[in-house]
Design a protein around this motif. Sequence first.
Motif, mmCIF file in Angstrom:
data_model
loop_
_atom_site.group_PDB
_atom_site.id
_atom_site.type_symbol
_atom_site.label_atom_id
_atom_site.label_comp_id
_atom_site.label_asym_id
_atom_site.label_seq_id
_atom_site.Cartn_x
_atom_site.Cartn_y
_atom_site.Cartn_z
ATOM 1 N N THR A 83 0.836 -1.199 0.000
ATOM 2 C CA THR A 83 0.000 0.000 0.000
ATOM 3 C C THR A 83 0.869 1.247 0.000
ATOM 4 O OG1 THR A 83 -1.801 -1.133 1.140
ATOM 5 C CG2 THR A 83 -1.767 1.276 1.286
ATOM 6 N N LEU A 84 1.920 1.276 0.830
ATOM 7 C CA LEU A 84 2.797 2.441 0.872
ATOM 8 C C LEU A 84 3.562 2.627 -0.433
ATOM 9 C CD1 LEU A 84 4.168 2.182 4.520
ATOM 10 C CD2 LEU A 84 2.581 3.891 3.617
ATOM 11 N N GLY B 197 0.141 2.489 -3.391
ATOM 12 C CA GLY B 197 -1.146 3.113 -3.136
ATOM 13 C C GLY B 197 -1.237 4.506 -3.741
ATOM 14 N N HIS B 198 -2.456 4.930 -3.978
ATOM 15 C CA HIS B 198 -2.735 6.257 -4.523
ATOM 16 C C HIS B 198 -2.467 7.298 -3.444
ATOM 17 C CE1 HIS B 198 -4.713 9.307 -6.887
ATOM 18 N NE2 HIS B 198 -5.496 9.598 -5.857
ATOM 19 N N ALA B 199 -1.643 8.316 -3.749
ATOM 20 C CA ALA B 199 -1.324 9.357 -2.772
ATOM 21 C C ALA B 199 -2.481 10.340 -2.653
ATOM 22 C CB ALA B 199 -0.056 10.098 -3.176
ATOM 23 N N VAL B 200 -2.851 10.662 -1.422
ATOM 24 C CA VAL B 200 -3.927 11.598 -1.125
ATOM 25 C C VAL B 200 -3.423 12.592 -0.091
ATOM 26 C CG1 VAL B 200 -6.229 11.802 -0.121
ATOM 27 C CG2 VAL B 200 -5.716 9.882 -1.597
ATOM 28 N N LEU B 201 -3.602 13.884 -0.352
ATOM 29 C CA LEU B 201 -3.251 14.930 0.614
ATOM 30 C C LEU B 201 -4.508 15.342 1.356
ATOM 31 C CD1 LEU B 201 -0.965 17.289 -1.520
ATOM 32 C CD2 LEU B 201 -0.256 15.835 0.361
ATOM 33 N N LEU B 202 -4.466 15.270 2.686
ATOM 34 C CA LEU B 202 -5.600 15.687 3.504
ATOM 35 C C LEU B 202 -5.185 16.882 4.360
ATOM 36 C CD1 LEU B 202 -7.023 12.280 4.748
ATOM 37 C CD2 LEU B 202 -7.918 13.749 2.950
ATOM 38 N N PRO B 203 -5.948 17.978 4.308
ATOM 39 C CA PRO B 203 -5.615 19.138 5.146
ATOM 40 C C PRO B 203 -5.667 18.786 6.627
ATOM 41 C CG PRO B 203 -7.241 19.715 3.480
ATOM 42 C CD PRO B 203 -7.102 18.226 3.453
ATOM 43 N N LEU B 204 -4.706 19.329 7.373
ATOM 44 C CA LEU B 204 -4.579 19.059 8.803
ATOM 45 C C LEU B 204 -5.104 20.208 9.646
ATOM 46 C CD1 LEU B 204 -0.923 17.733 9.000
ATOM 47 C CD2 LEU B 204 -2.995 16.412 9.354
ATOM 48 N N ARG B 205 -5.425 19.868 10.872
ATOM 49 C CA ARG B 205 -5.655 20.833 11.949
ATOM 50 C C ARG B 205 -4.717 20.389 13.064
ATOM 51 N NH1 ARG B 205 -11.450 22.231 13.426
ATOM 52 N NH2 ARG B 205 -10.710 21.118 15.220
ATOM 53 N N PRO B 206 -3.391 20.723 12.951
ATOM 54 C CA PRO B 206 -2.402 20.136 13.863
ATOM 55 C C PRO B 206 -2.427 20.677 15.283
ATOM 56 C CG PRO B 206 -1.347 21.659 12.375
ATOM 57 C CD PRO B 206 -2.791 21.593 11.961
ATOM 58 N N VAL B 207 -2.019 19.809 16.197
ATOM 59 C CA VAL B 207 -1.779 20.129 17.598
ATOM 60 C C VAL B 207 -0.428 19.509 17.912
ATOM 61 C CG1 VAL B 207 -2.619 19.819 19.945
ATOM 62 C CG2 VAL B 207 -4.245 19.954 18.059
ATOM 63 N N ALA C 168 -1.486 15.898 5.546
ATOM 64 C CA ALA C 168 -1.057 14.529 5.794
ATOM 65 C C ALA C 168 -1.056 13.820 4.447
ATOM 66 C CB ALA C 168 -2.011 13.830 6.745
ATOM 67 N N ILE C 169 -0.022 13.045 4.195
ATOM 68 C CA ILE C 169 0.059 12.272 2.956
ATOM 69 C C ILE C 169 -0.352 10.848 3.282
ATOM 70 C CG2 ILE C 169 1.525 11.469 1.079
ATOM 71 C CD1 ILE C 169 3.445 13.810 1.864
ATOM 72 N N PHE C 170 -1.457 10.415 2.709
ATOM 73 C CA PHE C 170 -1.919 9.046 2.885
ATOM 74 C C PHE C 170 -1.718 8.290 1.586
ATOM 75 C CE2 PHE C 170 -4.066 10.670 6.576
ATOM 76 C CZ PHE C 170 -4.158 9.583 7.421
ATOM 77 N N ARG C 171 -1.380 7.027 1.704
ATOM 78 C CA ARG C 171 -1.356 6.107 0.567
ATOM 79 C C ARG C 171 -2.576 5.226 0.747
ATOM 80 N NH1 ARG C 171 1.997 7.030 -3.763
ATOM 81 N NH2 ARG C 171 3.842 8.081 -2.985
ATOM 82 N N VAL C 172 -3.376 5.145 -0.310
ATOM 83 C CA VAL C 172 -4.648 4.437 -0.229
ATOM 84 C C VAL C 172 -4.644 3.269 -1.201
ATOM 85 C CG1 VAL C 172 -7.150 4.666 -0.370
ATOM 86 C CG2 VAL C 172 -5.775 6.621 0.349
ATOM 87 N N ALA C 173 -4.915 2.071 -0.681
ATOM 88 C CA ALA C 173 -5.014 0.864 -1.508
ATOM 89 C C ALA C 173 -6.363 0.852 -2.219
ATOM 90 C CB ALA C 173 -4.849 -0.379 -0.642
ATOM 91 N N ASP D 118 -8.705 -1.168 -1.960
ATOM 92 C CA ASP D 118 -9.819 -1.563 -1.092
ATOM 93 C C ASP D 118 -10.201 -0.464 -0.102
ATOM 94 O OD1 ASP D 118 -7.737 -1.614 0.743
ATOM 95 O OD2 ASP D 118 -8.146 -3.644 1.445
ATOM 96 N N GLY D 119 -9.531 0.701 -0.174
ATOM 97 C CA GLY D 119 -9.859 1.819 0.703
ATOM 98 C C GLY D 119 -9.019 1.906 1.957
ATOM 99 N N THR D 120 -8.085 0.974 2.145
ATOM 100 C CA THR D 120 -7.206 1.023 3.304
ATOM 101 C C THR D 120 -6.248 2.192 3.142
ATOM 102 O OG1 THR D 120 -7.301 -1.370 3.547
ATOM 103 C CG2 THR D 120 -5.481 -0.244 4.643
ATOM 104 N N ALA D 121 -6.214 3.077 4.134
ATOM 105 C CA ALA D 121 -5.359 4.265 4.084
ATOM 106 C C ALA D 121 -4.267 4.165 5.135
ATOM 107 C CB ALA D 121 -6.193 5.517 4.317
ATOM 108 N N LEU D 122 -3.037 4.459 4.726
ATOM 109 C CA LEU D 122 -1.901 4.453 5.642
ATOM 110 C C LEU D 122 -1.205 5.805 5.566
ATOM 111 C CD1 LEU D 122 -0.322 0.967 4.861
ATOM 112 C CD2 LEU D 122 -1.744 1.592 6.810
ATOM 113 N N LEU D 123 -0.881 6.366 6.721
ATOM 114 C CA LEU D 123 -0.172 7.635 6.771
ATOM 115 C C LEU D 123 1.253 7.419 6.288
ATOM 116 C CD1 LEU D 123 -0.198 10.627 7.644
ATOM 117 C CD2 LEU D 123 0.544 9.856 9.897
ATOM 118 N N ALA D 124 1.648 8.157 5.243
ATOM 119 C CA ALA D 124 2.971 7.994 4.655
ATOM 120 C C ALA D 124 3.903 9.151 4.989
ATOM 121 C CB ALA D 124 2.855 7.847 3.141
ATOM 122 N N GLY D 125 3.369 10.264 5.465
ATOM 123 C CA GLY D 125 4.214 11.401 5.786
ATOM 124 C C GLY D 125 3.396 12.666 5.937
#
Length: 180
Positions: free
Chosen positions: A30-31, A34-44, A143-148, A150-157
């Motif tokens: 997956t990493l 997987g398809h790379a997806v950028l998701l906006p963060l609200r970091p703490v 957040a950079i997620f790699r998505v398989a 089947d919809g499984t998402a893993l944080l890649a960076g």
Amino acid sequence: MMRWRLPLFIIAAVITLLFLNGIVWRHEQTLAQGHAVLLPLRPVDPRSLMQGDYMALDYQLTQQLTHDLMAAPPAAGQALAIVLGTDSDGVAQFLRMAKPGEQLPAGETLVRLKWEDNGAHLPSNSYFFAEGEATRFTQARYAIFRVASDGTALLAGLADERHNTIPDRIKAPTSARSNP
């Protein structure tokens, strides 16, 4: 009976190791693919005495889903399937809830989340980094997620506001030595 314990233990250990290696292999695939997806963060940015430096991650996507679904919340622990599209900058945008068995057109990505008592959750809610490197990660906006498939998402960076990946470690500069 005693003579069967050791062979049964060995068989159980081999099966367990094969199962765990299968999970690791699937996550590595997956990493890597997987398809790379950028998701906006609200970091703490907290610090854990037991775990070291890390960034607690809160996603605009999960905040939106939690707000939208609070009128009729799913059961705790229920899996959710959503469809994401990307805008012109490559940042993921929530499109709709996925229907079972739905075939997605090109440009759309299926992502699986989980609903807990307090809302929608992606699998990763924190990002750990080496002690003393917190200042680099304060630049994180995505957040950079790699998505398989089947919809499984893993944080890649993590990425900065210009979508550049923030490296995990800074490489020490090499110095050129001159020979006398």
